[in-house]
Design an enzyme around this catalytic site. Sequence first.
Site, PDB file in Angstrom:
ATOM      1  N   SER A 246      25.873 -19.477  -4.132  1.00 44.99           N
ATOM      2  CA  SER A 246      24.580 -20.134  -4.158  1.00 44.99           C
ATOM      3  C   SER A 246      24.224 -20.569  -5.579  1.00 44.99           C
ATOM      4  O   SER A 246      24.817 -20.104  -6.548  1.00 44.99           O
ATOM      5  CB  SER A 246      23.496 -19.189  -3.630  1.00 44.99           C
ATOM      6  N   GLY A 284      24.758 -23.654  -0.533  1.00 43.94           N
ATOM      7  CA  GLY A 284      24.658 -23.104  -1.877  1.00 43.94           C
ATOM      8  C   GLY A 284      24.255 -24.088  -2.945  1.00 43.94           C
ATOM      9  O   GLY A 284      24.362 -23.790  -4.141  1.00 43.94           O
ATOM     10  N   PRO A 331      22.761 -26.614   3.864  1.00 49.11           N
ATOM     11  CA  PRO A 331      21.725 -26.446   2.839  1.00 49.11           C
ATOM     12  C   PRO A 331      20.531 -25.690   3.405  1.00 49.11           C
ATOM     13  O   PRO A 331      20.121 -25.889   4.549  1.00 49.11           O
ATOM     14  CB  PRO A 331      21.343 -27.891   2.500  1.00 49.11           C
ATOM     15  N   GLY A 332      19.984 -24.801   2.624  1.00 51.50           N
ATOM     16  CA  GLY A 332      18.755 -24.102   2.992  1.00 51.50           C
ATOM     17  C   GLY A 332      17.794 -24.164   1.833  1.00 51.50           C
ATOM     18  O   GLY A 332      16.765 -24.823   1.872  1.00 51.50           O
ATOM     19  N   ARG A 333      18.197 -23.503   0.730  1.00 49.04           N
ATOM     20  CA  ARG A 333      17.397 -23.506  -0.491  1.00 49.04           C
ATOM     21  C   ARG A 333      17.081 -24.927  -0.960  1.00 49.04           C
ATOM     22  O   ARG A 333      15.957 -25.215  -1.390  1.00 49.04           O
ATOM     23  CB  ARG A 333      18.181 -22.772  -1.589  1.00 49.04           C
ATOM     24  N   ARG A 374      13.439 -11.851  -5.968  1.00 55.73           N
ATOM     25  CA  ARG A 374      14.617 -12.422  -6.608  1.00 55.73           C
ATOM     26  C   ARG A 374      14.753 -12.068  -8.098  1.00 55.73           C
ATOM     27  O   ARG A 374      15.863 -11.777  -8.558  1.00 55.73           O
ATOM     28  CB  ARG A 374      14.647 -13.938  -6.420  1.00 55.73           C
ATOM     29  N   TYR A 378      18.359 -10.259  -8.814  1.00 59.24           N
ATOM     30  CA  TYR A 378      19.437 -10.848  -9.595  1.00 59.24           C
ATOM     31  C   TYR A 378      18.937 -11.722 -10.740  1.00 59.24           C
ATOM     32  O   TYR A 378      19.464 -12.791 -11.007  1.00 59.24           O
ATOM     33  CB  TYR A 378      20.426 -11.639  -8.714  1.00 59.24           C
ATOM     34  N   CYS A 405       4.184  -0.782  -8.773  1.00 55.14           N
ATOM     35  CA  CYS A 405       4.478   0.318  -9.690  1.00 55.14           C
ATOM     36  C   CYS A 405       5.955   0.337 -10.064  1.00 55.14           C
ATOM     37  O   CYS A 405       6.691   1.290  -9.775  1.00 55.14           O
ATOM     38  CB  CYS A 405       4.057   1.644  -9.065  1.00 55.14           C
ATOM     39  N   GLU A 406       6.420  -0.751 -10.666  1.00 59.75           N
ATOM     40  CA  GLU A 406       7.786  -0.893 -11.169  1.00 59.75           C
ATOM     41  C   GLU A 406       7.736  -1.724 -12.447  1.00 59.75           C
ATOM     42  O   GLU A 406       7.103  -2.786 -12.467  1.00 59.75           O
ATOM     43  CB  GLU A 406       8.687  -1.614 -10.152  1.00 59.75           C
TER      44      GLU A 406
END
Length: 479
Positions: A246, A284, A331-333, A374, A378, A405-406
């Site tokens: 992707s 991708g 295609p998606g994104r 996301r 990554y 809380c991260e």
Amino acid sequence: MRSHEAGVLHAEGYGGPPLYLPTPTDVMELLPQLWPASVSRDDAGRLTVGGVDVLTLAQEHGTAAYVLDEEDFRSRARDFRDSFAGAFEPLAGADVYYAGKAFLCTAVARWVEEEGLSLDVCTGGELAVAQRVKFPGERIGFHGNNKSVAEIRTALTYGVGRIVVDSFQEIERIAVVAAELGVVAPVMVRVTVGVEAHTHEFIATGHEDQKFGFSLAGGQAFEAATRILASPDVFDLLGLHSHIGSQIFDTGGFEMAAHRLVALHARIADEHGHHCPEIDLGGGYGIAYTSQHTPLPASTLAGEMAGILEREFKAVGDGDLSTLPRVSIEPGRAIVGPSTFTLYEVGTVKPVELGGGHTRTYVSVDGGMSDNARPALYEADYSCTLANRRSEAGPMLSRVVGRHCESGDIVVLDEYLPADVQPGDLIAVPGTGAYCRALSSQYNHTPRPPVVAVRGGRSRVLVRRETIEDLLALDVADA
């Protein structure tokens, strides 16, 4: 940035902006490649989309909210459909499958069907969305590396046009269910072609050491095709499928994948006398999340990929294209990603001294990793802009963070915002149509935002906002 034995926080240069992010001369400027086509600013500096300003959207639907430009989505879908139809018309034609994993709801499934695209699903839940809107079964492809018997049975009963086979055990499962139902299962073999896309390791899927597909180098892909062809009473081998990853910005990886896939296609024809009628090169295709990204237009992709397939088939067939397979892509994104932005409200603005003369301002918003995982998953980069008003203040290096809380709950790692950003302001983050709502969670018991479509000066809810009652509905209080 140079490393330091005490860690990155002590490294020389820490705290400055990334190289791709120069100090802007106009911090309110909108980069058109990041936004839906209808986005602009009105005279008051408010962001507008589809003829609706974001203050109105926030008042009617609240924040955080995913805002989807329906006409932008449809336009991108048509662009892929028409570009690939035109480029592959001299060959055997092409089909465009919208990758539902990027984002799917019943309205989007209807749009995909109305615009003449096919639909790719990878779970029984995504298939259920297609079934709810009576999406034509023959235009559905079913992916997944671990499809259950129940999912396979549902897919074959509904009459999906292709099941992308991912393992030898799945071949056995499909054979049993197809025999039980008295049907012939249309299948494609997912081939791991050994091509590494230049992308993050978690979204690269063409190399050998990962969970998807049959290895080409190890001979498993040919063996899978052989086993399928040995059972014509329960299988119809449509062709071969690959997906190399992707966020890809050139066709070099696809060229190598096509070279290897076409060689396998030719071997199957030579040794088994079976000319597969289809070949799928996956999806991708990258989009612009920041100014460092330069995606290829659909027309360029289509033209280059048609040239690649024609050259490869001429090479293995001595110029004979009479048995050329029909090509499909997924295609998606590239369709839904740029069509959507997320609208947040600022809650806290906190300058933090980093040392060495550097200061970073943390801008906390009413969302975060529960609506966009996301960046934490990554290290995905995003951009953002002040959306509710005009500002004459100078640029301020900011980090937009969520409410969870991260410490890794980061929405936009680095961005310049006006120095007068304050609580109550609205921040818009573009490019959030893909893998944001789809990957969303209820972390910290946070209800998920709605998906709001805009078109022609009106807005409507496609997926409603979750409520506290929704969160508690599955909690068995007296267990």
